[in-house]
Design an enzyme around this catalytic site. Structure first.
Site, PDB file in Angstrom:
ATOM      1  N   HIS A 129     -12.902 -50.260   1.167  1.00  0.00           N
ATOM      2  CA  HIS A 129     -11.819 -49.322   0.855  1.00  0.00           C
ATOM      3  C   HIS A 129     -11.463 -48.481   2.072  1.00  0.00           C
ATOM      4  CE1 HIS A 129     -10.001 -46.548  -2.475  1.00  0.00           C
ATOM      5  NE2 HIS A 129      -9.255 -46.569  -1.379  1.00  0.00           N
ATOM      6  N   HIS A 137     -13.855 -45.351  -5.958  1.00  0.00           N
ATOM      7  CA  HIS A 137     -14.331 -43.965  -5.796  1.00  0.00           C
ATOM      8  C   HIS A 137     -14.641 -43.220  -7.098  1.00  0.00           C
ATOM      9  CE1 HIS A 137     -10.039 -43.507  -6.367  1.00  0.00           C
ATOM     10  NE2 HIS A 137      -9.739 -43.765  -5.101  1.00  0.00           N
ATOM     11  N   ASP A 165     -13.233 -44.971   1.334  1.00  0.00           N
ATOM     12  CA  ASP A 165     -11.874 -44.479   1.095  1.00  0.00           C
ATOM     13  C   ASP A 165     -11.383 -43.748   2.353  1.00  0.00           C
ATOM     14  OD1 ASP A 165      -9.451 -43.924  -0.039  1.00  0.00           O
ATOM     15  OD2 ASP A 165     -10.183 -42.429  -1.457  1.00  0.00           O
ATOM     16  N   HIS A 168      -7.504 -47.013  -9.083  1.00  0.00           N
ATOM     17  CA  HIS A 168      -7.610 -45.574  -8.833  1.00  0.00           C
ATOM     18  C   HIS A 168      -7.444 -44.905 -10.194  1.00  0.00           C
ATOM     19  CE1 HIS A 168      -6.868 -41.917  -6.210  1.00  0.00           C
ATOM     20  NE2 HIS A 168      -6.668 -41.478  -7.441  1.00  0.00           N
ATOM     21  N   ASN A 217      -1.253 -48.925   0.558  1.00  0.00           N
ATOM     22  CA  ASN A 217      -0.239 -47.863   0.572  1.00  0.00           C
ATOM     23  C   ASN A 217       0.251 -47.526   1.977  1.00  0.00           C
ATOM     24  OD1 ASN A 217      -2.658 -46.668   1.265  1.00  0.00           O
ATOM     25  ND2 ASN A 217      -2.301 -44.781   0.123  1.00  0.00           N
ATOM     26  N   GLU A 238      -5.727 -50.433  -4.159  1.00  0.00           N
ATOM     27  CA  GLU A 238      -5.967 -49.787  -5.397  1.00  0.00           C
ATOM     28  C   GLU A 238      -4.678 -49.669  -6.214  1.00  0.00           C
ATOM     29  OE1 GLU A 238      -7.128 -45.496  -4.768  1.00  0.00           O
ATOM     30  OE2 GLU A 238      -6.942 -46.046  -2.660  1.00  0.00           O
ATOM     31  N   HIS A 265      -7.938 -47.110   4.538  1.00  0.00           N
ATOM     32  CA  HIS A 265      -6.477 -47.000   4.701  1.00  0.00           C
ATOM     33  C   HIS A 265      -6.229 -46.885   6.210  1.00  0.00           C
ATOM     34  CE1 HIS A 265      -5.750 -46.014   0.358  1.00  0.00           C
ATOM     35  NE2 HIS A 265      -6.955 -45.481   0.454  1.00  0.00           N
ATOM     36  N   PHE A 266      -5.937 -48.023   6.846  1.00  0.00           N
ATOM     37  CA  PHE A 266      -5.751 -47.992   8.305  1.00  0.00           C
ATOM     38  C   PHE A 266      -4.316 -47.637   8.722  1.00  0.00           C
ATOM     39  CE2 PHE A 266      -9.683 -50.578   9.969  1.00  0.00           C
ATOM     40  CZ  PHE A 266     -10.481 -49.488   9.674  1.00  0.00           C
TER      41      PHE A 266
HETATM   42  O1  DOR Z   1      -7.471 -38.933  -1.121  1.00  0.00           O
HETATM   43  C1  DOR Z   1      -6.842 -39.979  -1.123  1.00  0.00           C
HETATM   44  N1  DOR Z   1      -6.177 -40.392  -0.033  1.00  0.00           N
HETATM   45  N2  DOR Z   1      -6.785 -40.709  -2.221  1.00  0.00           N
HETATM   46  C2  DOR Z   1      -5.961 -41.758  -2.335  1.00  0.00           C
HETATM   47  O2  DOR Z   1      -5.868 -42.335  -3.378  1.00  0.00           O
HETATM   48  C3  DOR Z   1      -5.103 -42.176  -1.225  1.00  0.00           C
HETATM   49  C4  DOR Z   1      -5.651 -41.705   0.035  1.00  0.00           C
HETATM   50  C5  DOR Z   1      -4.679 -41.835   1.177  1.00  0.00           C
HETATM   51  O3  DOR Z   1      -4.096 -42.916   1.333  1.00  0.00           O
HETATM   52  O4  DOR Z   1      -4.513 -40.865   1.916  1.00  0.00           O
END
Ligand code: DOR
Length: 430
Positions: A57, A229, A294, A175, A91, A141, A59-60
């Site tokens: 998990h 998470h 995450d 999520h 995302n 997610e 987010h790059f």
């Molecule tokens: O805290 C979070 N940040 N929860 C998420 O579901 C997305 C993530 C993000 O992409 O910043």
């Protein structure tokens, strides 16, 4: 003759630590034995050698938000933290919901120095089947409530996509927060300025209620469900047979008590929870399937806003394994269980063949650590340039190898683009 033999190592093998040599041929582990002949050797100087960690998990942010992170900076952070495989979440901008956007992400990912999978996003009209055939690892997610990227869907769409995901025999990563409960609670708190109210705006019952509904839909549709998470004691209660879950280091190591210190830098979804929830999560590490960071970097400028405007998310890919190794040292968890949570289980559950164990035939994804060397968290590689774990005790890797190539040895030495895309189990070239 193998390409390389690692000598003088303590190898973590199937639950045991053994002094043995390990040979690598074409990036794979070719032999584990007492005395292997070789032209080229690497002296591990008695270090502990673990399977590379797998973070399912991250987010790059690439494409679309490369001021926060990109595939190169994110993968450098991973390598320095002993993570040799990541799964990137959808995302981004554009979100990974169509074949076209998947191809854009695949192109951006060619900068990675660690191996990686890519998850597909789920919104109404997303090209789920095409994305599955293109080789995504899993779906999600899937957002049941608004978060970064506004990919949230309602229950009708959720139950429909669960059926499609079940037909594909894929995994739905969820999520689990309840949009209605969050809206109701936020409405009452929206004029408050103290950052700590954010936890109350997304209370435990929101996770509880979302998981309960999702498990029901998944059971009816026959979907393999993975809860991202998990953060509450109530959420743990609802985990059942066809459901797997992950926990983040920020929900293990931080709590609502840290709002004072972190301010808006402590904002994430799901939010910081009580110390009691934290204790329940630690106690459940024998039932929880994996640890995932995450990793959600945002710049300091973005975080330095009021609590309602600051974006949720904290960086974490570089600190997960080091923080957890320091917990091993303290006796909070066994090394064997940690390896299951951070390598073996993620590989098995997400079908990452050849990963997750030090075993003949597997990729030589290896992390070298000195359990005596405790450092304080600082100076990390993410573009975020801050961490909520600043100053905490951690055991960072001395060296990280991906498929037999050293990518980190105190410095980043991996070649840009040396990381490989791992095709998901639905891949087909037709
Ligand atoms: O805290 C979070 N940040 N929860 C998420 O579901 C997305 C993530 C993000 O992409 O910043």
């Amino acid at each position: 003759m193998p390409d390389l033999v690692i000598k003088n190592a303590k190898l973590s093998l199937a639950g045991e630590v053994l002094e043995a040599e390990l040979s690598i041929t074409d990036g794979r582990i070719s032999k584990i034995a007492k005395d292997i002949r070789a032209d080229d050797t690497l002296d591990a100087r008695g270090l502990l050698v673990l399977p590379g960690a797998i973070d399912v998990h991250v987010h790059f942010r690439d494409p679309g938000m490369t001021h926060k992170e990109d595939w190169y900076s994110g993968s450098c952070a991973a390598a320095a933290g002993g993570v040799t495989t990541v799964i990137d979440h959808p995302n981004t901008i554009p979100p990974t919901t169509t074949l076209k956007s998947f191809e854009i992400k695949l192109k951006a990912s060619r900068k990675s120095i660690v191996d990686f999978g890519i998850n597909a996003g789920v919104v109404k009209g997303a090209e789920l089947e095409k994305l599955w055939r293109a080789g995504v690892t899993a779906f999600g997610e899937i957002y049941m409530a608004d978060s970064v990227g506004r990919l949230n869907i309602d229950d009708d769409i959720l139950s429909t996509v669960f059926r499609t995901i079940a037909q594909l025999n894929a995994i739905a990563c969820l999520h689990a927060e309840d949009e209605r409960i969050i809206k109701r609670c936020t409405e009452k708190l929206k004029d408050k300025v103290d950052p700590s109210v954010y936890s109350s705006s997304r209370p435990n019952e929101s996770e509880d209620s979302a998981i309960a509904r999702a498990v029901q839909f998944a059971n009816v549709a026959g979907t393999k469900l993975h809860i991202c998470h998990i953060s509450t004691k109530e959420g743990l209660r609802l985990l059942g047979e066809n459901v797997t879950c992950e926990v983040t280091p920020h929900h293990l190591f931080l709590s609502e008590k840290d709002w004072d210190k972190l301010g808006t830098f402590g904002k994430m979804n799901p939010p910081l929870r009580s110390e009691e929830d934290g204790r329940a999560l630690w106690a459940a590490l024998n039932r929880i399937d994996m640890i995932a960071s995450d990793h959600a970097p945002h710049t300091m400028g973005e975080k330095e806003q009021d609590i309602w405007s600051a974006p949720p998310g904290v960086p974490g890919v570089e600190t997960s394994l080091p923080l957890m190794l320091s917990a091993v040292k303290k006796g909070r968890i066994s090394l064997q269980r940690l390896i299951e949570l951070m390598a073996t289980n993620p590989a098995r559950i997400f079908g990452l063949n050849g990963k997750g164990d030090i075993r003949v035939g597997n990729d030589a994804d290896l992390v070298f650590v000195d359990m005596r060397e405790i450092k304080q968290v600082k100076n990390l590689h993410s573009k975020a340039n801050w961490t909520p774990f600043e100053g905490m005790n951690a055991i960072f890797p001395k060296m990280t190898m991906v498929r037999g190539e050293v990518v980190f040895d105190g410095e980043i030495v991996g070649e840009t683009g040396s990381g490989r895309f791992i095709r998901g189990n639905g891949f087909s070239d037709s």
